[in-house]
Design an enzyme around this catalytic site. Structure first.
Site, PDB file in Angstrom:
ATOM      1  N   GLU A 103      36.117  30.142  44.788  1.00 25.33           N
ATOM      2  CA  GLU A 103      36.435  30.777  43.501  1.00 25.33           C
ATOM      3  C   GLU A 103      36.467  29.747  42.382  1.00 25.33           C
ATOM      4  O   GLU A 103      36.746  28.570  42.617  1.00 25.33           O
ATOM      5  CB  GLU A 103      37.824  31.425  43.588  1.00 25.33           C
ATOM      6  CG  GLU A 103      37.808  32.885  43.982  1.00 25.33           C
ATOM      7  CD  GLU A 103      37.489  33.810  42.800  1.00 25.33           C
ATOM      8  OE1 GLU A 103      36.922  33.330  41.790  1.00 25.33           O
ATOM      9  OE2 GLU A 103      37.797  34.997  42.902  1.00 25.33           O
ATOM     10  N   ASP A 104      36.228  30.233  41.182  1.00 28.73           N
ATOM     11  CA  ASP A 104      36.339  29.372  40.005  1.00 28.73           C
ATOM     12  C   ASP A 104      37.788  29.202  39.566  1.00 28.73           C
ATOM     13  O   ASP A 104      38.265  28.100  39.343  1.00 28.73           O
ATOM     14  CB  ASP A 104      35.483  29.930  38.850  1.00 28.73           C
ATOM     15  CG  ASP A 104      35.714  31.432  38.611  1.00 28.73           C
ATOM     16  OD1 ASP A 104      36.546  32.040  39.326  1.00 28.73           O
ATOM     17  OD2 ASP A 104      35.055  31.998  37.725  1.00 28.73           O
ATOM     18  N   ASP A 107      43.969  33.571  38.353  1.00 28.88           N
ATOM     19  CA  ASP A 107      44.942  33.804  37.284  1.00 28.88           C
ATOM     20  C   ASP A 107      46.030  34.712  37.833  1.00 28.88           C
ATOM     21  O   ASP A 107      46.994  34.244  38.423  1.00 28.88           O
ATOM     22  CB  ASP A 107      44.215  34.405  36.079  1.00 28.88           C
ATOM     23  CG  ASP A 107      45.133  34.619  34.896  1.00 28.88           C
ATOM     24  OD1 ASP A 107      46.304  34.224  34.977  1.00 28.88           O
ATOM     25  OD2 ASP A 107      44.688  35.178  33.871  1.00 28.88           O
ATOM     26  N   LYS A 135      46.085  29.062  37.820  1.00 32.49           N
ATOM     27  CA  LYS A 135      47.046  29.178  36.712  1.00 32.49           C
ATOM     28  C   LYS A 135      48.426  29.538  37.269  1.00 32.49           C
ATOM     29  O   LYS A 135      48.531  30.037  38.390  1.00 32.49           O
ATOM     30  CB  LYS A 135      46.577  30.264  35.752  1.00 32.49           C
ATOM     31  CG  LYS A 135      45.375  29.868  34.922  1.00 32.49           C
ATOM     32  CD  LYS A 135      45.216  30.865  33.793  1.00 32.49           C
ATOM     33  CE  LYS A 135      43.904  30.711  33.098  1.00 32.49           C
ATOM     34  NZ  LYS A 135      43.702  31.794  32.118  1.00 32.49           N
ATOM     35  N   PHE A 156      43.374  30.185  28.119  1.00 30.32           N
ATOM     36  CA  PHE A 156      42.043  30.680  28.451  1.00 30.32           C
ATOM     37  C   PHE A 156      41.068  29.511  28.402  1.00 30.32           C
ATOM     38  O   PHE A 156      40.928  28.846  27.383  1.00 30.32           O
ATOM     39  CB  PHE A 156      41.612  31.781  27.474  1.00 30.32           C
ATOM     40  CG  PHE A 156      40.366  32.475  27.924  1.00 30.32           C
ATOM     41  CD1 PHE A 156      40.411  33.429  28.933  1.00 30.32           C
ATOM     42  CD2 PHE A 156      39.135  32.148  27.363  1.00 30.32           C
ATOM     43  CE1 PHE A 156      39.253  34.052  29.366  1.00 30.32           C
ATOM     44  CE2 PHE A 156      37.974  32.786  27.792  1.00 30.32           C
ATOM     45  CZ  PHE A 156      38.029  33.727  28.792  1.00 30.32           C
ATOM     46  N   VAL A 157      40.415  29.257  29.526  1.00 28.95           N
ATOM     47  CA  VAL A 157      39.537  28.087  29.619  1.00 28.95           C
ATOM     48  C   VAL A 157      38.081  28.511  29.838  1.00 28.95           C
ATOM     49  O   VAL A 157      37.816  29.612  30.335  1.00 28.95           O
ATOM     50  CB  VAL A 157      39.968  27.141  30.763  1.00 28.95           C
ATOM     51  CG1 VAL A 157      41.351  26.563  30.475  1.00 28.95           C
ATOM     52  CG2 VAL A 157      39.958  27.837  32.119  1.00 28.95           C
ATOM     53  N   ASP A 163      33.129  31.583  31.533  1.00 30.21           N
ATOM     54  CA  ASP A 163      32.516  31.955  30.249  1.00 30.21           C
ATOM     55  C   ASP A 163      33.506  32.546  29.265  1.00 30.21           C
ATOM     56  O   ASP A 163      34.616  32.952  29.628  1.00 30.21           O
ATOM     57  CB  ASP A 163      31.418  33.002  30.489  1.00 30.21           C
ATOM     58  CG  ASP A 163      32.004  34.376  30.816  1.00 30.21           C
ATOM     59  OD1 ASP A 163      32.859  34.450  31.724  1.00 30.21           O
ATOM     60  OD2 ASP A 163      31.628  35.358  30.166  1.00 30.21           O
ATOM     61  N   ARG A 169      29.322  28.719  30.047  1.00 24.70           N
ATOM     62  CA  ARG A 169      29.306  28.503  31.501  1.00 24.70           C
ATOM     63  C   ARG A 169      28.650  27.169  31.842  1.00 24.70           C
ATOM     64  O   ARG A 169      28.974  26.543  32.840  1.00 24.70           O
ATOM     65  CB  ARG A 169      28.487  29.599  32.199  1.00 24.70           C
ATOM     66  CG  ARG A 169      29.171  30.940  32.307  1.00 24.70           C
ATOM     67  CD  ARG A 169      28.427  31.821  33.303  1.00 24.70           C
ATOM     68  NE  ARG A 169      28.666  33.237  33.108  1.00 24.70           N
ATOM     69  CZ  ARG A 169      29.724  33.907  33.558  1.00 24.70           C
ATOM     70  NH1 ARG A 169      30.659  33.283  34.234  1.00 24.70           N
ATOM     71  NH2 ARG A 169      29.855  35.192  33.341  1.00 24.70           N
TER      72      ARG A 169
HETATM   73  P1  5GP Z   1      42.627  37.353  38.346  1.00 21.81           P
HETATM   74  O1  5GP Z   1      42.334  38.615  39.112  1.00 21.81           O
HETATM   75  O2  5GP Z   1      43.059  36.198  39.205  1.00 21.81           O
HETATM   76  O3  5GP Z   1      43.603  37.597  37.209  1.00 21.81           O
HETATM   77  O4  5GP Z   1      41.298  36.991  37.556  1.00 21.81           O
HETATM   78  C1  5GP Z   1      40.296  36.262  38.125  1.00 21.81           C
HETATM   79  C2  5GP Z   1      39.056  36.277  37.269  1.00 21.81           C
HETATM   80  O5  5GP Z   1      39.371  36.405  35.867  1.00 21.81           O
HETATM   81  C3  5GP Z   1      38.337  34.957  37.408  1.00 21.81           C
HETATM   82  O6  5GP Z   1      37.442  34.959  38.486  1.00 21.81           O
HETATM   83  C4  5GP Z   1      37.664  34.839  36.051  1.00 21.81           C
HETATM   84  O7  5GP Z   1      36.433  35.523  36.077  1.00 21.81           O
HETATM   85  C5  5GP Z   1      38.604  35.534  35.091  1.00 21.81           C
HETATM   86  N1  5GP Z   1      39.484  34.555  34.426  1.00 21.81           N
HETATM   87  C6  5GP Z   1      40.809  34.359  34.641  1.00 21.81           C
HETATM   88  N2  5GP Z   1      41.283  33.378  33.842  1.00 21.81           N
HETATM   89  C7  5GP Z   1      40.233  32.936  33.103  1.00 21.81           C
HETATM   90  C8  5GP Z   1      40.077  31.904  32.105  1.00 21.81           C
HETATM   91  O8  5GP Z   1      40.994  31.182  31.699  1.00 21.81           O
HETATM   92  N3  5GP Z   1      38.828  31.738  31.586  1.00 21.81           N
HETATM   93  C9  5GP Z   1      37.768  32.500  31.976  1.00 21.81           C
HETATM   94  N4  5GP Z   1      36.592  32.228  31.391  1.00 21.81           N
HETATM   95  N5  5GP Z   1      37.870  33.471  32.916  1.00 21.81           N
HETATM   96  C10 5GP Z   1      39.092  33.687  33.473  1.00 21.81           C
END
Ligand code: 5GP
Length: 184
Positions: A103-104, A107, A135, A156-157, A163, A169
């Site tokens: 995973e990237d 959050d 995070k 937000f990064v 992206d 990206r």
């Molecule tokens: P989660 O379900 O953990 O809240 O969200 C995961 C997805 O939200 C990540 O795979 C990503 O696509 C997007 N995301 C969450 N935080 C960020 C952020 O700070 N920057 C960006 N560009 N995408 C984020």
């Protein structure tokens, strides 16, 4: 794309290219040790995990096939809801397979929690998670993330696969967006 190309759009570099490369090498050594003698399938989540997958798999001194999923998470604005739809499914049958999700960023962890459950339900022998970024909110979700690149603050990064409106990206590093880019 580098910091100069991004001009004033990036307010701060949070994780440099060098730091990413160094940390991925460390994680690669851990994964090699943990999966010694076992096959492992790397499952990347499109599109954000493209960069980390490409660099991580090349840092590994072993075979590691890759497969990809694309999911969309319904949510408002930049927060996800945990309600997930599969846009592109795996090609591989993961029944009996050791899966490592790549995973990237995590959050809320809701998307990931759904994904882990989905792969377990398909009969994967094990499901572990490797993420470049995590995070603080991720601590609230009961998904164990075995491999974490960097814990970052709740901002937000963008960059290195992440992206904003499909842009940034292709930045080599991870940075925070300047307010003038995302302010309404
Ligand atoms: P989660 O379900 O953990 O809240 O969200 C995961 C997805 O939200 C990540 O795979 C990503 O696509 C997007 N995301 C969450 N935080 C960020 C952020 O700070 N920057 C960006 N560009 N995408 C984020």
């Amino acid at each position: 794309m580098d910091a100069r190309d991004a001009g004033t759009d990036i307010s701060e570099v949070l994780v440099s290219e060098e730091a990413i490369a160094g940390r991925l090498a460390e994680l690669a050594r851990q994964v090699e040790a943990d999966y010694e003698g076992r096959d492992v399938l790397l499952v990347g989540v499109l599109k954000g995990a493209v960069m980390i997958m490409a660099d991580f798999v090349r840092a590994l001194h072993r075979h590691a096939p890759m497969d990809w999923m694309a999911v969309s998470s319904y949510g408002s604005g930049t927060k996800s809801s945990g309600v997930v739809r599969i846009l592109k499914d795996l090609e591989a049958d993961v029944s009996g397979v050791h899966v490592l999700i790549v995973e990237d960023i995590i959050d809320s962890g809701l998307t990931l929690s759904w994904l882990v459950g989905n792969l377990r339900a398909r009969g994967a022998a094990s499901v572990e998670v490797l993420t470049l970024l995590r995070k603080p909110d991720a601590a609230k979700v009961d998904v164990e993330v075995r491999y974490v690149g960097f814990d970052i603050p709740d901002a937000f990064v963008v960059g290195y696969g992440l992206d904003y409106d499909q842009r940034y990206r292709n930045l080599g590093f991870v940075g925070t967006l300047a307010e003038h880019v995302h302010a309404p």
